[in-house]
Write an enzyme that holds these catalytic residues in place. Structure first.
Site, PDB file in Angstrom:
ATOM      1  N   ASP A  47      -1.444   0.935  -4.061  1.00  0.00           N
ATOM      2  CA  ASP A  47      -2.193  -0.171  -4.735  1.00  0.00           C
ATOM      3  C   ASP A  47      -3.636   0.342  -5.064  1.00  0.00           C
ATOM      4  O   ASP A  47      -4.480  -0.488  -5.498  1.00  0.00           O
ATOM      5  CB  ASP A  47      -2.325  -1.149  -3.758  1.00  0.00           C
ATOM      6  CG  ASP A  47      -2.963  -0.994  -2.568  1.00  0.00           C
ATOM      7  OD1 ASP A  47      -3.034   0.232  -2.013  1.00  0.00           O
ATOM      8  OD2 ASP A  47      -3.734  -2.038  -2.074  1.00  0.00           O
TER       9      ASP A  47
ATOM     10  N   ASP B 159      -2.852   6.074  -3.328  1.00  0.00           N
ATOM     11  CA  ASP B 159      -1.874   5.506  -2.834  1.00  0.00           C
ATOM     12  C   ASP B 159      -1.211   4.370  -3.678  1.00  0.00           C
ATOM     13  O   ASP B 159      -1.708   4.218  -4.831  1.00  0.00           O
ATOM     14  CB  ASP B 159      -2.261   4.832  -1.403  1.00  0.00           C
ATOM     15  CG  ASP B 159      -3.098   3.689  -1.408  1.00  0.00           C
ATOM     16  OD1 ASP B 159      -3.973   3.519  -2.424  1.00  0.00           O
ATOM     17  OD2 ASP B 159      -3.207   2.791  -0.493  1.00  0.00           O
TER      18      ASP B 159
ATOM     19  N   SER C 172       0.834  -1.129   0.043  1.00  0.00           N
ATOM     20  CA  SER C 172      -0.091  -0.117   0.028  1.00  0.00           C
ATOM     21  C   SER C 172       1.010   1.156  -0.031  1.00  0.00           C
ATOM     22  O   SER C 172       1.509   1.484  -0.986  1.00  0.00           O
ATOM     23  CB  SER C 172      -0.899  -0.143   1.078  1.00  0.00           C
ATOM     24  OG  SER C 172      -1.829   1.074   1.153  1.00  0.00           O
TER      25      SER C 172
ATOM     26  N   ASP D 235      -6.056   1.734  -3.466  1.00  0.00           N
ATOM     27  CA  ASP D 235      -7.535   1.583  -2.813  1.00  0.00           C
ATOM     28  C   ASP D 235      -7.721   2.564  -1.842  1.00  0.00           C
ATOM     29  O   ASP D 235      -8.696   2.599  -1.038  1.00  0.00           O
ATOM     30  CB  ASP D 235      -7.494   0.131  -1.877  1.00  0.00           C
ATOM     31  CG  ASP D 235      -6.299   0.179  -0.791  1.00  0.00           C
ATOM     32  OD1 ASP D 235      -5.571   1.036  -0.699  1.00  0.00           O
ATOM     33  OD2 ASP D 235      -6.505  -0.710  -0.031  1.00  0.00           O
TER      34      ASP D 235
END
Length: 476
Positions: A240, A238, A102, A242
């Protein structure tokens, strides 16, 4: 001592501790748990995807190799947003592993596990750990698997369906690309909605953009870019994809919980599920029939959405203070209804907020000004062992001790223990203490009617807790 551990977003740790055998061992433990507890066949299909950090392809290959050695078929989804992988897994009713750290620095990474029906929960984490064998060398078949673009294509189709073509016509939107795995599709999807989308700030090295703790350089970049390029908004995610980032025309970033509130409003939600750390504008705005408060972390938001579903709510939207939005039910939006996607997503809130501003004919700053004026602040006391935080919070469960603790700042109107101790003072001011779930820290959150007052409450809250912790927290 190993740095690897489960947190609110999966398994995380140093890349040096995520060797091939370790990743394979966790993959095997996950698959064995699924076979034992969730009736997933040992020769079924597993999806694997990853973000753009340098270590992710190697870790993904280790997971693929272990799964193939176990007997699973593997669909290698390559680099893609975490919600894109989750969407594909849910549609096929198969498990998935996302390799991502992340927003954490590039020297760290992680594994996020999905059951066929969504994110694993705390019971699943315990089941995986009970089957973990790090001593036995893992069997690794070839980590190669043909790359499939199906998951990413389906996700792009979903995002493109949210806003009718031309909705964002006339909008000049910057896309802060950095090392987000969604950096290219963000531009394409916004263009499809009619915006003039311009990619900026692309990076060949991983940039740890944290939507809850923005770096000074991110803030300065947004202000400078919006001013010089005359943008209507700057958006990003961010690593990834999400968790969203949305800045208004002045380069001021919207708080994640306000992004969630606006998204829920755009989707006409009748029920909102969010942790206790989110702003109480959610209750004060009056937009929603039901507001469910939870502990911090997406597993608890998912539990809350399940509870709202059991209560018969029509359209359920969950979100965290980091801005990630979870859709607990289908929602009527765009060209076709959106299916439920109970995992954090960044593109849904980005498109919803931009779409709402376009629908109302407002700039983003004016859109936010229409919300109740509630201001928050947060801070932490570092190097506070978990047992000391626990003793401190336990002491505040005593009503007399609680009143005495807050006596010099105001009278208590209400309090709860959903996650730590949250106190509502006279006039609606709020002070909330909770122990960090992934670091030896005691965190403090405050809320008030002005930014200055929220900062004053935070300074008081941190100093008051520090003094208490220097003495015996059980004898406040």
């Amino acid at each position: 001592m190993s740095d690897l551990k489960f947190g609110t977003s999966g398994l995380r740790g140093l890349v040096t501790e995520l060797g091939d055998n370790v990743c394979a061992a966790y993959t095997l433990a996950f698959l064995k748990h699924l076979r034992n507890r969730h009736d997933v066949p040992a020769d079924g299909l597993l999806l694997v995807g990853h973000d753009l950090r340098f270590s992710s392809p190697r870790i993904a290959a280790a997971c693929i190799g272990a799964a193939k050695a176990f007997g699973m078929r593997v669909e290698n989804c390559g680099p893609l947003p975490t919600p894109a992988l989750a969407l594909r897994a849910l549609s096929l009713r198969v498990p998935a592993i996302m390799v991502t750290g992340s927003h954490i620095p590039a020297d760290r990474n992680g594994l996020k596990f999905y059951r066929p029906d969504g994110e694993i929960d705390k019971a699943d984490e315990a089941g995986i750990l009970s089957l973990l064998d790090l001593e036995k060398p893992a069997s690794l078949a070839g980590g190669e698997a043909g790359l499939s673009g199906e998951a990413l294509s389906r996700y792009i189709e979903r995002c493109a369906s949210l806003l009718p073509p031309g909705t964002l016509a006339g909008n000049r939107i910057g896309v802060y690309q950095h090392s987000s795995v969604a950096r290219d599709i963000m531009v394409d999807i916004l263009k499809e909605a009619g915006a003039e989308a311009i990619g900026v700030g692309r990076s060949d090295v991983f940039v740890p953009v944290d939507t809850e703790a923005l770096r000074p350089e991110d803030i300065a970049f947004a202000e400078k870019t919006c001013r010089e390029m005359r943008l209507d908004a700057l958006v990003s995610t961010d690593g990834d994809a999400d968790r969203p980032l949305i800045a208004d025309e002045n380069g001021n970033f919207l708080r994640g919980d306000m992004v969630g509130l606006l998204t829920a409003r755009f989707l006409d939600a009748d029920a909102v599920v969010t942790p206790v750390t989110s702003n109480t504008s959610i209750e004060h705005c009056g937009f929603f029939d039901h507001v469910y408060r939870t502990r911090v972390g997406s597993p608890y938001v998912i539990e809350g959405m399940n509870r709202a579903g059991s209560d018969g709510r029509r359209c359920i939207v969950g979100f965290e203070a980091n801005g990630g939005v979870l859709l607990g039910t289908s929602a009527a939006a765009g060209a076709r209804p959106l299916d439920a996607l109970p995992t954090r997503d960044a593109m849904l809130p980005i498109l919803s907020v931009l779409g709402m501003a376009a629908r109302e004919g407002l700039s983003l700053s004016k859109l936010v000004e229409g919300l109740p004026a509630r201001f928050t602040a947060s801070g932490r006391l570092e190097h506070v062992p978990a047992e000391k935080s626990a003793a401190f919070l336990k002491s505040l469960e005593n009503a007399d001790a609680l009143r005495g603790f807050f006596a010099d700042i105001g009278s208590i109107e209400d309090d709860d223990r959903i996650d730590g101790t949250r106190v509502v003072l006279s006039g609606g001011e709020l002070v909330h203490y909770r122990a960090s779930g992934n670091a030896p820290e005691l965190r403090c959150y405050t809320e008030a009617a002005s930014k200055k007052r929220a900062a004053e409450l935070l300074a008081w809250g941190l100093e008051r807790a520090r003094r208490a912790l220097e003495h015996d927290p059980e004898k406040l």
